[in-house]
Design an enzyme around this catalytic site. Structure first.
Site, PDB file in Angstrom:
ATOM      1  N   HIS A  17       0.848  -1.206   0.000  1.00  0.00           N
ATOM      2  CA  HIS A  17       0.000   0.000   0.000  1.00  0.00           C
ATOM      3  C   HIS A  17       0.879   1.250   0.000  1.00  0.00           C
ATOM      4  O   HIS A  17       0.615   2.193  -0.745  1.00  0.00           O
ATOM      5  CB  HIS A  17      -0.896   0.051   1.255  1.00  0.00           C
ATOM      6  CG  HIS A  17      -1.978  -0.988   1.291  1.00  0.00           C
ATOM      7  ND1 HIS A  17      -2.265  -1.720   2.417  1.00  0.00           N
ATOM      8  CD2 HIS A  17      -2.867  -1.391   0.352  1.00  0.00           C
ATOM      9  CE1 HIS A  17      -3.282  -2.537   2.176  1.00  0.00           C
ATOM     10  NE2 HIS A  17      -3.662  -2.349   0.920  1.00  0.00           N
ATOM     11  N   LYS A  41     -15.586  -8.099   4.476  1.00  0.00           N
ATOM     12  CA  LYS A  41     -14.487  -8.375   5.410  1.00  0.00           C
ATOM     13  C   LYS A  41     -14.908  -7.891   6.789  1.00  0.00           C
ATOM     14  O   LYS A  41     -14.579  -6.791   7.211  1.00  0.00           O
ATOM     15  CB  LYS A  41     -13.223  -7.643   4.961  1.00  0.00           C
ATOM     16  CG  LYS A  41     -12.704  -8.123   3.606  1.00  0.00           C
ATOM     17  CD  LYS A  41     -11.462  -7.377   3.187  1.00  0.00           C
ATOM     18  CE  LYS A  41     -11.012  -7.825   1.813  1.00  0.00           C
ATOM     19  NZ  LYS A  41      -9.946  -6.964   1.267  1.00  0.00           N
ATOM     20  N   ARG A  91      -2.310  -6.639  -8.157  1.00  0.00           N
ATOM     21  CA  ARG A  91      -1.203  -7.575  -7.910  1.00  0.00           C
ATOM     22  C   ARG A  91      -1.261  -8.751  -8.869  1.00  0.00           C
ATOM     23  O   ARG A  91      -0.260  -9.167  -9.422  1.00  0.00           O
ATOM     24  CB  ARG A  91      -1.275  -8.118  -6.470  1.00  0.00           C
ATOM     25  CG  ARG A  91      -0.943  -7.111  -5.395  1.00  0.00           C
ATOM     26  CD  ARG A  91      -1.344  -7.599  -4.042  1.00  0.00           C
ATOM     27  NE  ARG A  91      -2.766  -7.892  -4.025  1.00  0.00           N
ATOM     28  CZ  ARG A  91      -3.486  -8.158  -2.958  1.00  0.00           C
ATOM     29  NH1 ARG A  91      -2.895  -8.227  -1.787  1.00  0.00           N
ATOM     30  NH2 ARG A  91      -4.768  -8.380  -3.037  1.00  0.00           N
ATOM     31  N   SER A 129      -3.125  -7.697   3.081  1.00  0.00           N
ATOM     32  CA  SER A 129      -3.592  -7.482   4.458  1.00  0.00           C
ATOM     33  C   SER A 129      -4.138  -8.781   5.039  1.00  0.00           C
ATOM     34  O   SER A 129      -3.957  -9.061   6.227  1.00  0.00           O
ATOM     35  CB  SER A 129      -4.697  -6.422   4.480  1.00  0.00           C
ATOM     36  OG  SER A 129      -4.214  -5.208   3.993  1.00  0.00           O
TER      37      SER A 129
HETATM   38  O1  PNS Z   1      -8.865  -3.036   0.483  1.00  0.00           O
HETATM   39  P1  PNS Z   1     -10.107  -3.630  -0.139  1.00  0.00           P
HETATM   40  O2  PNS Z   1     -10.863  -4.435   0.893  1.00  0.00           O
HETATM   41  O3  PNS Z   1      -9.798  -4.420  -1.373  1.00  0.00           O
HETATM   42  O4  PNS Z   1     -11.026  -2.376  -0.558  1.00  0.00           O
HETATM   43  C1  PNS Z   1     -12.286  -2.572  -1.161  1.00  0.00           C
HETATM   44  C2  PNS Z   1     -13.129  -1.303  -1.055  1.00  0.00           C
HETATM   45  C3  PNS Z   1     -13.292  -0.900   0.406  1.00  0.00           C
HETATM   46  C4  PNS Z   1     -12.430  -0.183  -1.822  1.00  0.00           C
HETATM   47  C5  PNS Z   1     -14.522  -1.597  -1.687  1.00  0.00           C
HETATM   48  O5  PNS Z   1     -15.108  -2.681  -1.028  1.00  0.00           O
HETATM   49  C6  PNS Z   1     -15.452  -0.381  -1.641  1.00  0.00           C
HETATM   50  O6  PNS Z   1     -15.311   0.523  -2.433  1.00  0.00           O
HETATM   51  N1  PNS Z   1     -16.374  -0.403  -0.671  1.00  0.00           N
HETATM   52  C7  PNS Z   1     -17.350   0.684  -0.483  1.00  0.00           C
HETATM   53  C8  PNS Z   1     -18.714   0.268  -1.025  1.00  0.00           C
HETATM   54  C9  PNS Z   1     -18.735   0.413  -2.539  1.00  0.00           C
HETATM   55  O7  PNS Z   1     -18.715   1.517  -3.042  1.00  0.00           O
HETATM   56  N2  PNS Z   1     -18.729  -0.733  -3.252  1.00  0.00           N
HETATM   57  C10 PNS Z   1     -18.624  -0.716  -4.707  1.00  0.00           C
HETATM   58  C11 PNS Z   1     -19.939  -0.935  -5.384  1.00  0.00           C
HETATM   59  S1  PNS Z   1     -20.349  -2.638  -5.404  1.00  0.00           S
END
Ligand code: PNS
Length: 161
Positions: A17, A41, A91, A129
């Site tokens: 990150h 998660k 990745r 993570s």
């Molecule tokens: O680090 P991550 O867990 O891969 O991040 C994922 C994240 C938090 C960026 C994603 O789940 C997200 O944007 N969540 C907010 C809700 C949302 O807007 N979802 C997308 C539409 S389905």
């Protein structure tokens, strides 16, 4: 002014990150690291304030970077912040499949918002993570995967088995 958002769960922030943040900060005038709750998660390691504190400490050397947190849709947060672009790291092919889907949904929800992808540096490509959380849980070595700011907060956590 070009505003970018680098969203994620950051539970915890990894060296991968940090590398991405340093590279993304060069591409925009202002970069917001947004700690969002990923509903898939649920079992977290660090609290949201701790995730924010880790990110703030680890990015203190970057003058155009701000850390924030938000509960809700990423597109709503982007609108609130008048952001131009979402930045995500890739990745592996497995990441690509998920990220393509998320980027397309976000584009459908807000057609003005672009998602751009940075390929993770090879030395960090296998760090995640979730593997840090697993190593913490089973008491393996994980310090090498994360910035010092994260290690400081995780090392004293008692994980219940
Ligand atoms: O680090 P991550 O867990 O891969 O991040 C994922 C994240 C938090 C960026 C994603 O789940 C997200 O944007 N969540 C907010 C809700 C949302 O807007 N979802 C997308 C539409 S389905």
């Amino acid at each position: 002014m070009r505003v970018g958002i680098y969203p994620g769960s950051f539970d915890p922030m990894t060296k991968g990150h940090l590398d991405l943040i340093e590279r993304a900060a060069k591409l925009v005038d202002h970069l917001i690291i947004a700690v969002l709750v990923n509903p898939n998660k649920t079992k977290g390691l660090l609290s949201i304030p701790d995730r924010v504190a880790v990110l703030e400490e680890a990015t203190a050397h970057l003058s155009n970077v701000e850390v924030d947190n938000f509960t809700g849709l990423l597109v709503d947060y982007a609108r609130l912040k008048e952001a131009d672009v979402i930045i995500r790291g890739l990745r592996t092919i497995a990441d690509f499949e998920m990220e393509q889907n998320m980027a397309q949904i976000n584009k459908q929800l807000n057609s003005n918002l672009e998602t751009i992808f940075l390929i993770t540096a090879p030395q960090y490509a296998y760090i995640s993570s979730s593997s840090v959380r697993e190593l913490v849980y089973f008491k393996g070595e994980y310090e090498w995967m994360i910035p010092e700011a994260a290690f400081k907060r995780i090392k004293n956590i008692q994980v219940e088995g």
